[in-house]
Enzyme design. Structure first.
Site, short mmCIF file in Angstrom:
data_model
loop_
_atom_site.label_atom_id
_atom_site.label_comp_id
_atom_site.label_asym_id
_atom_site.label_seq_id
_atom_site.Cartn_x
_atom_site.Cartn_y
_atom_site.Cartn_z
N LYS A 80 0.85 -1.19 0.00
CA LYS A 80 0.00 0.00 0.00
C LYS A 80 0.89 1.24 0.00
CE LYS A 80 -3.94 1.88 2.69
NZ LYS A 80 -4.69 1.73 3.95
N SER A 155 -9.75 2.35 3.06
CA SER A 155 -8.89 3.04 2.13
C SER A 155 -8.02 2.12 1.28
CB SER A 155 -7.98 4.00 2.89
OG SER A 155 -7.07 3.30 3.71
N SER A 179 -9.61 -0.02 7.20
CA SER A 179 -9.03 0.03 5.85
C SER A 179 -8.42 -1.26 5.33
CB SER A 179 -7.97 1.12 5.77
OG SER A 179 -8.61 2.35 5.64
N1 GLN Z 1 -12.85 4.51 6.36
C1 GLN Z 1 -12.28 4.94 7.60
C2 GLN Z 1 -11.92 6.39 7.50
O1 GLN Z 1 -12.23 6.96 6.54
C3 GLN Z 1 -11.08 4.11 7.94
C4 GLN Z 1 -9.89 4.48 7.17
C5 GLN Z 1 -8.69 3.71 7.55
O2 GLN Z 1 -8.78 2.70 8.25
N2 GLN Z 1 -7.54 4.22 7.15
O3 GLN Z 1 -11.32 6.96 8.36
#
Ligand code: GLN
Length: 508
Positions: A80, A155, A179
């Site tokens: 990532k 994400s 994420s």
């Molecule tokens: N979707 C969640 C957010 O927008 C989690 C994102 C993540 O785990 N980086 O914060």
């Protein structure tokens, strides 16, 4: 599809060690696949073909020399784009970091390289890992290989999509509120957020430091455990790293026996707002677990309903502080530096041009939550709620060994569908945020396709801190039972990329 790219990481490693297939050949097969499908999927932000092939040849030379190598030696992996890896740009999918080359490797990347794994490239994500759909990436969205009109989750949509599209057998994710798990659920793959402090954050671009946790993404449970063992364990460079040995994760994935385990179904993570197809698969999974000898208990976690509010206060507060380092002076983009502009003007112009809407929204919300006069009311209350959520877990774990819920309330939605409604986007993580706030271990496992739309559904499994092996124990057992029932793995049913979902023919 070649008979290489649909293999598990464990099988590829076995072939390499047995000299049945070279790492170079395996790496090439994945690079070819990326070349063939990534214009459609857009899982990758950068592909590092030459260096990957060089790494692969070096592993093949070690194998030829009879050196004893680690359990994933020679196996390709995608990383990532939140992890520093020298020689490749690290952008976190933001324009503000475009062109920035990290001066060091993150600990997880160093450990992949030390384990002789092959890094294929960097995967796409929501800008600064803020989002649940990969649509806030400054470099365009990733698409879900099950249906290219749908989101791959976020994400870490790139890391999940590259697995489902057979572009890589393994990927690294990072999970702050979901994420790793949410993209795994909507792509039919496996993702694990380790116990907070279980895998080093050194060299991970920080979103919310008290929540961020690196972890493995894979197509099956054993592969995830193998990768988790490569990247996990104490690191003095991360001040929150736990100085204890990792549990036996690979052993648990192989043991795959849940007889007598007490599994709690979290009452609050279901009901209104959950798609019927998700609930149906979840109910079936419970039946299977019970059939495998687990004791199923219903548990209540009354504070979970405040998770979203607590999470979005703590996360935005920490993000606003972490992102203040992107000031146009030290990293990547610099706008308006014409010799006469003041430092403040350059910062303002750089941040205005370099950050997307969601990042700006969160910086403003977080700055407000931390501001003098509001600190106790917002950030302070959220921290108290975090403690109550952790206590809910503690009392649930007195009655059960593991907790389960759906990973997400719905299956993958259409691209664009939630872009104008941040709250709808935030609700994608309703089930995953509590474990993040409590710092415990949690995984998402594929449990079939929703009868309503033919898209993957995920089961979330949560275990106490430093008991990550329980997620693998359950994962291994459930996966074996489901594969038996289906006569194949879920991803064997994915349509060939580019073909519309629901199409019956597959090339496998
Ligand atoms: N979707 C969640 C957010 O927008 C989690 C994102 C993540 O785990 N980086 O914060």
């Amino acid at each position: 599809m070649s008979s290489t790219i649909n293999q598990s990481a464990a099988e590829l490693a076995r072939r390499i060690a047995a000299r049945e297939q070279s790492s170079e050949e395996i790496t090439r097969a994945h690079l070819d696949r990326i070349e063939q499908v990534d214009a459609d999927v857009h899982a990758f932000l950068a592909v590092d073909a030459e260096r990957a092939l060089k790494q692969a040849r070096a592993v093949d030379a070690k194998v030829a020399a009879g050196e004893k190598l680690g359990p994933l030696a020679g196996v390709p992996i995608a990383v990532k784009d939140t992890y520093c890896y020298q020689g490749l740009p690290t952008t976190a999918a933001s324009r503000i970091l475009e062109g920035w080359l990290p001066p060091y490797d993150s600990t997880v990347v160093s450990r992949l390289l030390a384990a002789d794994m092959i890094i294929l490239g960097k995967t796409n994500l929501d800008e600064f890992a803020m989002g649940s759909s990969t649509e806030s990436s400054a470099f365009g969205p990733t698409r879900n290989p099950w249906d290219l009109e749908r989101i791959p989750g976020g994400s870490g949509g790139g890391s999940a999509a590259c697995l489902a599209a057979f572009e890589a057998p393994l990927a690294l994710g990072s999970d702050t509120g979901g994420s790793i798990r949410q993209p795994a659920a909507v792509t039919g793959t496996v993702g694990i957020k380790p116990t907070y402090g279980g895998v080093s954050r050194f060299g991970l671009i920080a979103l919310a430091s008290s929540l961020d946790q690196p972890g493995p993404c894979a197509r099956n449970v054993l592969d995830a455990a193998l990768l988790h063992e490569v990247i996990g364990g104490f690191d003095p460079a991360d001040s929150t790293s736990i100085n204890e040995p990792l549990p036996d994760l690979v052993g648990a994935a192989r043991k795959a026996d849940i007889k007598g385990l007490r599994i709690g179904v979290v009452h609050e993570l279901g009901g209104e707002g959950y798609a019927p197809g998700v609930e149906q698969r979840f109910a079936e999974a419970i039946e299977i677990l019970s059939g495998l000898g687990a004791e199923i208990i219903e548990v209540g976690c009354p504070h979970f309903e405040y998770s979203l509010a607590a999470y979005y206060l703590i996360m935005t507060a920490e993000a606003s502080s972490n992102l203040s380092r992107y000031d146009g002076m030290r990293y990547g983009l610099r706008v308006g530096d014409d010799g006469s502009a003041t430092t403040e003007e350059v910062m303002r112009l750089t941040r205005a041009a370099g950050l997307g809407d969601e990042a700006k929204r969160r910086i403003m919300l977080g700055t407000y939550a931390l501001s003098a006069g509001y600190y106790d009311a917002f950030y302070g209350s959220a921290q108290k709620m975090r403690t109550l959520i952790a206590r809910d877990f503690a009392s649930a774990f007195e009655k059960c060994d593991l907790l389960i819920s759906p990973t997400t309330p719905t299956t993958a939605f259409k691209l664009g569908e939630r872009l104008s409604d941040p709250m709808a986007m935030y609700k994608c993580d309703l089930c995953t945020m509590p474990a993040s706030l409590a710092g415990i271990s949690a995984a998402s496992l594929p449990i079939g396709l929703s009868p309503a739309d033919g898209l993957p559904v995920g089961l979330q499994v949560m275990a106490p801190a430093m008991a990550d092996e329980r997620c693998y124990l359950l994962g291994g057992a459930l996966e074996a039972a489901l594969n038996d029932r289906w006569g194949a793995s879920l991803l064997d049913r994915i349509p060939e990329v580019g073909r519309p979902a629901g199409s019956q023919e597959t090339s496998r």
